[in-house]
Design an enzyme around this catalytic site. Structure first.
Site, PDB file in Angstrom:
ATOM      1  N   TYR A 143       0.827  -1.218   0.000  1.00  0.00           N
ATOM      2  CA  TYR A 143       0.000   0.000   0.000  1.00  0.00           C
ATOM      3  C   TYR A 143       0.858   1.264   0.000  1.00  0.00           C
ATOM      4  O   TYR A 143       0.354   2.357  -0.227  1.00  0.00           O
ATOM      5  CB  TYR A 143      -0.955   0.019   1.199  1.00  0.00           C
ATOM      6  CG  TYR A 143      -1.986  -1.097   1.194  1.00  0.00           C
ATOM      7  CD1 TYR A 143      -2.324  -1.768   0.021  1.00  0.00           C
ATOM      8  CD2 TYR A 143      -2.630  -1.477   2.357  1.00  0.00           C
ATOM      9  CE1 TYR A 143      -3.262  -2.786   0.012  1.00  0.00           C
ATOM     10  CE2 TYR A 143      -3.575  -2.496   2.357  1.00  0.00           C
ATOM     11  CZ  TYR A 143      -3.876  -3.159   1.178  1.00  0.00           C
ATOM     12  OH  TYR A 143      -4.811  -4.164   1.191  1.00  0.00           O
ATOM     13  N   LYS A 194       3.374 -15.367   0.810  1.00  0.00           N
ATOM     14  CA  LYS A 194       3.373 -16.164  -0.421  1.00  0.00           C
ATOM     15  C   LYS A 194       4.845 -16.374  -0.799  1.00  0.00           C
ATOM     16  O   LYS A 194       5.312 -15.900  -1.834  1.00  0.00           O
ATOM     17  CB  LYS A 194       2.612 -15.428  -1.535  1.00  0.00           C
ATOM     18  CG  LYS A 194       1.122 -15.295  -1.291  1.00  0.00           C
ATOM     19  CD  LYS A 194       0.357 -16.563  -1.633  1.00  0.00           C
ATOM     20  CE  LYS A 194       0.290 -16.771  -3.131  1.00  0.00           C
ATOM     21  NZ  LYS A 194      -0.326 -18.064  -3.475  1.00  0.00           N
ATOM     22  N   ASP A 227      -3.026 -17.782   0.813  1.00  0.00           N
ATOM     23  CA  ASP A 227      -4.257 -18.290   0.180  1.00  0.00           C
ATOM     24  C   ASP A 227      -4.764 -19.521   0.923  1.00  0.00           C
ATOM     25  O   ASP A 227      -5.976 -19.684   1.134  1.00  0.00           O
ATOM     26  CB  ASP A 227      -4.038 -18.582  -1.311  1.00  0.00           C
ATOM     27  CG  ASP A 227      -2.772 -19.368  -1.595  1.00  0.00           C
ATOM     28  OD1 ASP A 227      -1.914 -19.479  -0.702  1.00  0.00           O
ATOM     29  OD2 ASP A 227      -2.634 -19.884  -2.724  1.00  0.00           O
ATOM     30  N   ASP A 251      -4.861  -7.539   5.832  1.00  0.00           N
ATOM     31  CA  ASP A 251      -6.107  -6.826   5.522  1.00  0.00           C
ATOM     32  C   ASP A 251      -7.179  -7.831   5.084  1.00  0.00           C
ATOM     33  O   ASP A 251      -8.294  -7.866   5.615  1.00  0.00           O
ATOM     34  CB  ASP A 251      -5.803  -5.827   4.389  1.00  0.00           C
ATOM     35  CG  ASP A 251      -6.946  -4.856   4.138  1.00  0.00           C
ATOM     36  OD1 ASP A 251      -7.931  -4.885   4.883  1.00  0.00           O
ATOM     37  OD2 ASP A 251      -6.838  -4.075   3.162  1.00  0.00           O
ATOM     38  N   ASP A 255     -10.458  -9.210   7.461  1.00  0.00           N
ATOM     39  CA  ASP A 255     -11.841  -9.002   7.026  1.00  0.00           C
ATOM     40  C   ASP A 255     -12.577 -10.334   6.931  1.00  0.00           C
ATOM     41  O   ASP A 255     -13.755 -10.444   7.288  1.00  0.00           O
ATOM     42  CB  ASP A 255     -11.894  -8.292   5.669  1.00  0.00           C
ATOM     43  CG  ASP A 255     -11.976  -6.781   5.834  1.00  0.00           C
ATOM     44  OD1 ASP A 255     -11.663  -6.303   6.943  1.00  0.00           O
ATOM     45  OD2 ASP A 255     -12.363  -6.090   4.876  1.00  0.00           O
TER      46      ASP A 255
END
Ligand code: NAD
Length: 369
Positions: A143, A194, A227, A251, A255
């Protein structure tokens, strides 16, 4: 328990001031009944600050935040300010706080309280008793990394670029927060990245392992591709204790974990900075929900997430564990008694508004003392 702690309260916009009112009543109760002492100041943030002070957060409010021991934040934003250019929007208030206070570790508990087990989309036996903590790095990563932007390439095509950048110190300091937390919980950290396809993921995995080996050998560490972690959260969420992730993966996973609990109006969060010489640590506490402009002013917002954010503040910034637990128990007992705000309404329960919910928490606190 006596305390004389500097607390800055920033209610913000929409339902922020409504739910914060209920926290103020809990604070009053604590001052009268628990002999706690808070040195409280209140300021404007977001749209409210734009209207009154010409900026989403004034320099004076920033200074108050810097000198406070903890900041209790409501929420910001609303349709009135949606058309403002990015640099002038209410959200800049919270971004400036995070940046200038160096709040790099975002802590989001995802807890399923027994009375709300039916609110989840997952089967009750999969979700009952869920208690996990997501630690998200919140000032670095994709970000913020450079280069970023939308450019034209040689063929005249637009190309969007974001860059994931992490230094080892940025990874190590947030990993330490996760390991520290795990020690106070069930002693296990699942670090997500990852590493199979991202260089920053390879470094993330290596540094987290090094920090564990050198400083937290007693804490169990597992590495999981982000994932897979998303999939495991949906299928076997109770295997987790503390989940650690980058700004991006944290993030998404936080959520997802919040959605598992089925109740936005119930979930608090904390964002912590580094421990400074002398032991002080900047910290900001806020519900995970936004300003809910669709229901603002109607007196129906659920104040629980804001009240539970205050409980987190008592625990992490003021060391008032007993009081924090008391507030958490009071909220759970209100739910067990059948009271529900509109967002968590279930058949056969009593629908109440913000004030009655807050009063009920006070009544339960009175019984618990
Ligand atoms: P939101 O969380 O405000 O609302 C989503 C839905 O949940 C709405 O239907 C709302 O009525 C409901 N809801 C949220 N909190 C509730 C509560 N305590 N009790 C009962 N119902 C509740 O998210 P949104 O609608 O996407 O965003 C609204 C505004 O909030 C936007 O301006 C957004 O930018 C802002 N926002 C701010 C923050 C923050 O201040 N940290 C976080 C998220 C969104």
């Amino acid at each position: 328990m006596a305390a004389n702690k500097k607390l800055l309260v920033l209610p913000g916009d929409g339902i922020g001031p409504e739910v914060m009112n209920e926290v103020r009543r809990v604070i009053d109760w604590m001052e009268h009944r628990r002999r706690a002492r808070f040195d409280i100041s209140e300021g404007l943030v977001g749209g409210a600050a734009i209207e009154a002070e010409g900026a989403p957060i004034s320099d004076a409010t920033m200074e108050a935040a810097r000198t406070a021991d903890a900041v209790l934040f409501g929420s910001v934003g609303g349709p009135k300010w949606d058309k403002l250019p990015f640099e002038e929007r209410p959200e800049l208030g919270i971004l400036r706080l995070r940046k200038e206070l160096g709040l790099f570790a975002n802590l989001r508990p995802a807890v399923v309280l027994d009375p709300l087990v039916e609110a989840s989309s997952l089967k009750p036996d999969v979700i009952r008793g869920l208690d996990i903590m997501i630690v998200r790095e919140s000032t670095g990563g994709i970000y913020f990394g450079e280069p970023r932007g939308i450019h034209k390439n040689e063929a005249g095509q637009r190309v969007g670029i974001d860059t994931e950048v992490y230094s080892e110190e940025e990874i190590a300091r947030v990993a330490r927060v996760a390991f520290d937390l795990a020690r106070k919980r069930r002693n296990k950290v699942t670090s997500t990245e990852k590493a199979n396809v991202m260089q920053s993921g390879r470094l993330w995995r290596a540094v987290v392992s090094e920090v564990q080996a050198a400083e937290f050998p007693d804490v169990q560490l597992e590495h999981m591709y982000a994932d897979n972690a998303a999939m495991q959260l949906c299928s076997r969420p109770k295997q987790f204790d503390v989940i650690l992730g980058s700004n991006l993966f944290g993030d998404l996973l936080s959520d997802l974990a919040a959605a598992l609990t089925g109740s936005l109006g119930m979930l608090p969060s904390a964002t912590l900075g580094a421990v400074q010489p002398g032991g002080k640590r900047h910290a900001l506490y806020e519900p995970i929900h936004g300003s809910a402009p669709d229901i603002a002013g109607q007196g129906i917002a659920n104040p629980s997430a804001q009240i539970l954010s205050f409980a987190m503040l008592l625990r992490w910034s003021f060391g008032m564990e007993e009081d924090a637990q008391m507030i958490e128990q009071a909220v759970e007992r209100v739910l067990a008694g059948g009271m529900r705000t509109a967002d968590i309404m279930q058949p056969g329960m009593a629908r109440v508004g913000t004030k009655v919910m807050g009063e009920s928490v006070l009544r339960e606190l009175e019984k618990l003392i």
